[in-house]
Design a protein around this motif. Sequence first.
Motif, mmCIF file in Angstrom:
data_model
loop_
_atom_site.group_PDB
_atom_site.id
_atom_site.type_symbol
_atom_site.label_atom_id
_atom_site.label_comp_id
_atom_site.label_asym_id
_atom_site.label_seq_id
_atom_site.Cartn_x
_atom_site.Cartn_y
_atom_site.Cartn_z
ATOM 1 N N PRO A 23 -30.832 14.817 3.204
ATOM 2 C CA PRO A 23 -30.949 16.252 2.893
ATOM 3 C C PRO A 23 -30.953 17.166 4.114
ATOM 4 C CG PRO A 23 -32.361 15.001 1.450
ATOM 5 C CD PRO A 23 -31.831 14.032 2.476
ATOM 6 N N PRO A 24 -31.753 16.879 5.178
ATOM 7 C CA PRO A 24 -31.640 17.740 6.364
ATOM 8 C C PRO A 24 -30.270 17.651 7.042
ATOM 9 C CG PRO A 24 -33.711 16.571 6.407
ATOM 10 C CD PRO A 24 -32.901 15.974 5.305
ATOM 11 N N LEU A 33 -28.033 19.968 5.129
ATOM 12 C CA LEU A 33 -28.281 21.361 5.505
ATOM 13 C C LEU A 33 -27.677 21.677 6.861
ATOM 14 C CD1 LEU A 33 -31.994 21.852 4.425
ATOM 15 C CD2 LEU A 33 -29.977 22.911 3.413
ATOM 16 N N ASN A 34 -27.785 20.746 7.778
ATOM 17 C CA ASN A 34 -27.209 20.928 9.106
ATOM 18 C C ASN A 34 -25.694 21.095 9.029
ATOM 19 O OD1 ASN A 34 -27.330 21.139 11.886
ATOM 20 N ND2 ASN A 34 -27.221 18.938 12.202
ATOM 21 N N TRP A 68 -29.173 23.903 13.024
ATOM 22 C CA TRP A 68 -30.439 23.397 12.502
ATOM 23 C C TRP A 68 -31.220 24.566 11.916
ATOM 24 C CZ3 TRP A 68 -31.987 18.782 11.260
ATOM 25 C CH2 TRP A 68 -33.335 18.553 11.018
ATOM 26 N N LEU A 80 -34.063 24.175 9.850
ATOM 27 C CA LEU A 80 -35.462 23.839 9.609
ATOM 28 C C LEU A 80 -36.287 24.086 10.865
ATOM 29 C CD1 LEU A 80 -34.821 20.550 7.625
ATOM 30 C CD2 LEU A 80 -35.328 22.797 6.683
ATOM 31 N N ARG A 81 -37.589 23.880 10.780
ATOM 32 C CA ARG A 81 -38.449 24.088 11.942
ATOM 33 C C ARG A 81 -38.012 23.220 13.109
ATOM 34 N NH1 ARG A 81 -44.423 23.240 10.158
ATOM 35 N NH2 ARG A 81 -44.568 23.119 12.404
ATOM 36 N N PHE A 137 -39.516 19.720 13.609
ATOM 37 C CA PHE A 137 -39.090 18.737 12.613
ATOM 38 C C PHE A 137 -37.800 18.033 13.041
ATOM 39 C CE2 PHE A 137 -36.897 17.706 8.556
ATOM 40 C CZ PHE A 137 -37.779 16.723 8.131
ATOM 41 N N CYS A 138 -37.051 18.647 13.957
ATOM 42 C CA CYS A 138 -35.769 18.072 14.398
ATOM 43 C C CYS A 138 -35.962 16.717 15.083
ATOM 44 C CB CYS A 138 -35.062 19.037 15.340
ATOM 45 S SG CYS A 138 -33.463 18.451 15.914
ATOM 46 N N TRP A 183 -37.070 14.179 12.488
ATOM 47 C CA TRP A 183 -35.934 13.811 11.640
ATOM 48 C C TRP A 183 -34.993 12.858 12.389
ATOM 49 C CZ3 TRP A 183 -30.730 15.062 12.526
ATOM 50 C CH2 TRP A 183 -29.870 14.649 11.521
ATOM 51 N N SER A 184 -34.756 13.128 13.666
ATOM 52 C CA SER A 184 -33.903 12.238 14.460
ATOM 53 C C SER A 184 -34.488 10.838 14.533
ATOM 54 C CB SER A 184 -33.741 12.770 15.877
ATOM 55 O OG SER A 184 -32.768 13.734 15.946
ATOM 56 N N ASP A 231 -34.160 9.145 11.233
ATOM 57 C CA ASP A 231 -32.754 8.773 11.033
ATOM 58 C C ASP A 231 -32.455 7.455 11.739
ATOM 59 O OD1 ASP A 231 -30.031 8.739 10.530
ATOM 60 O OD2 ASP A 231 -29.564 10.322 11.964
#
Length: 98
Positions: A17-18, A21-22, A28, A30-31, A34-35, A38-39, A42
Amino acid sequence: LVSLFMSDLMVGLVVMPPAMLNQLYGRWVLRGDFCSLWSALDVMCCSASILNLCVISLDRYLLIICPLKYKLRMTAGRAFWLILATWTVAALASFLPI
């Protein structure tokens, strides 16, 4: 197989989902903090998926090579430790660089 299912499910529910969005917004949205999380997630989920496939391949290989000794060698405890090692290596490879 359940471990592989969980890693692939996490890719689909947490990572994609992120990433979608990207791709949609081209940046990016989102906050910022959070990046990096998320990385790491991933890398961890994808690594766990690949490592699970390797462990399943090893398990099938051992079954084919020595089918009579397989049940003695591959116990529930050893399977648990293999799965734990898979997720530990994936987590270390993704969260240590952060």
